[in-house]
Design an enzyme around this catalytic site. Structure first.
Site: not given
Length: 371
Positions: A87, A210, A244-245, A267, A348
């Protein structure tokens, strides 16, 4: 660190410095399109904003020269093919309101909290101008009279820092913000000054690996196939997805509209005792997450490929985790789904991966699509 030209680190660093909040991934998509174009048979952007690179499969049918997005088998369903996704978007913030003193109040865009990335400089992506501002709580030298600050102190109010506590100091008037095109709904990103790769022994770290690290790996898959003069066994769709998030929106749309029966997501993967995974280990292969159970045959094949390469893969049953593939499968948009992750410390947050992780992921995915 100072990446060398044409290296994996150089591309990763460029992607990290490029802002791509959910629903506004244009600049990241442009970098990926530039890198992808020389290595694919066709490339386009779909209605969801996904960038798609098509590589004709070795065993594709006679109509393989037709535009990939329009090829359907005679039965009316999707033809053979594999969709591999990483993503484009990143965790970011959204302006909730503009105050009379020019400060901004924010909410999250994706699951993140002020503590994930810390207080400090942010980029406010106005329609007409990008402004540098500061995400701040205010002075720690305050008493209970400053309730908003006091209640976040561990030795006082002891409440977790959240969005109602912080604000953005812009140094501009409301009229200046309006002129810059800043209003409720404007995206706010962590400033690129906080997005530089850092060397940590045999590892590298940065915010927003990410999913920029996995995007780098997916671009490398295209290069490896091209430079090796090899074609995937089936038609291959390299999909750089949007949003995506906030629910796997782009990946779900691509799974519903592209030919193929398998969606494979690339990912970052959590490395915690809970999952028996380590940042020092090999690629993480997902067997399930919070959204779906991944296909065992797909996961087993990924594990075997990684083992055959001597990469010590890590099987994982993940919670509090979702991917483009699991969103698509749980919604009935793909009959099969798979997940391979870069082992990542502090997902994250300030994320750390092994130097070899991107190359390892690219090698495993390349072998997977060739079989």
């Amino acid at each position: 660190m100072t990446p060398t030209p044409d290296s994996t680190d150089a591309l990763l660093q460029e992607l990290l410095w490029t802002y791509g909040p959910c629903g506004q991934e244009d600049e990241v998509r442009a970098v990926c399109a530039r890198e992808l174009r020389p290595f694919v048979d066709d490339m386009w952007t779909d209605d969801a904003g996904n960038l798609i690179g098509y590589i004709r499969g070795e065993h594709a049918g006679e109509d393989s020269d037709a535009p990939a997005g329009y090829r359907w088998n005679p039965a009316g369903g999707p033809g053979a093919g594999t969709r591999v996704m990483a993503h484009l978007d990143e965790l970011s913030m959204l302006v909730k309101r503009v105050e009379s003193d020019g400060t901004l109040h924010l909410t999250q865009l994706g699951v993140m909290y002020p503590g994930n990335f810390g207080l400090g400089p942010v980029a406010v992506l106005g329609d007409h101008d990008v402004l540098t501002a500061v995400l701040t709580l205010g002075s720690e030298h305050t008493t209970k009279e400053s309730t908003r600050i006091w209640e976040t102190k561990p030795d006082q109010g002891d409440r977790a820092l959240d969005w109602q506590h912080v604000y953005v100091f812009t140094g501009r008037s409301p009229d200046e913000l309006t002129a810059a095109g800043i209003q409720p709904g404007t995206r706010v990103c962590v400033h690129r000054s906080k997005r530089t790769l850092v060397e940590i022994g045999d590892y590298v770290g940065s915010y927003f690996l990410d999913d920029r690290a996995a995007v780098t790996a997916l671009l490398k898959v295209a290069r490896l196939l091209h430079d090796g003069d090899r074609r995937p066994a089936e038609d291959l769709f390299l999909v750089f997805t949007t949003s995506e998030e906030v629910g796997g929106i782009g990946g779900s749309y691509a799974s519903a509209t592209l030919p193929g029966t398998l969606t494979l997501a690339l990912e970052v993967g959590p490395t915690e005792q809970e999952y028996a995974t380590s940042v020092a280990g090999g690629p993480i292969v997902g067997y399930s997450d919070a959204q779906c159970v991944y296909d065992k045959g797909v996961a087993d094949r990924l594990m075997k490929i990684a083992r055959d390469r001597g990469l010590a893969p890590q099987a994982a049953v993940l919670g509090a985790f979702e991917s483009d593939a699991s969103h698509a499968k749980s919604a009935g948009l793909t009959p099969r789904a798979g997940l391979v992750c870069l082992p990542t410390l502090s997902t994250h947050g300030f994320e750390v991966i092994a130097r070899s992780a991107i190359d390892d992921m690219a090698a495993v995915v390349t072998d997977f699509v060739l079989q």
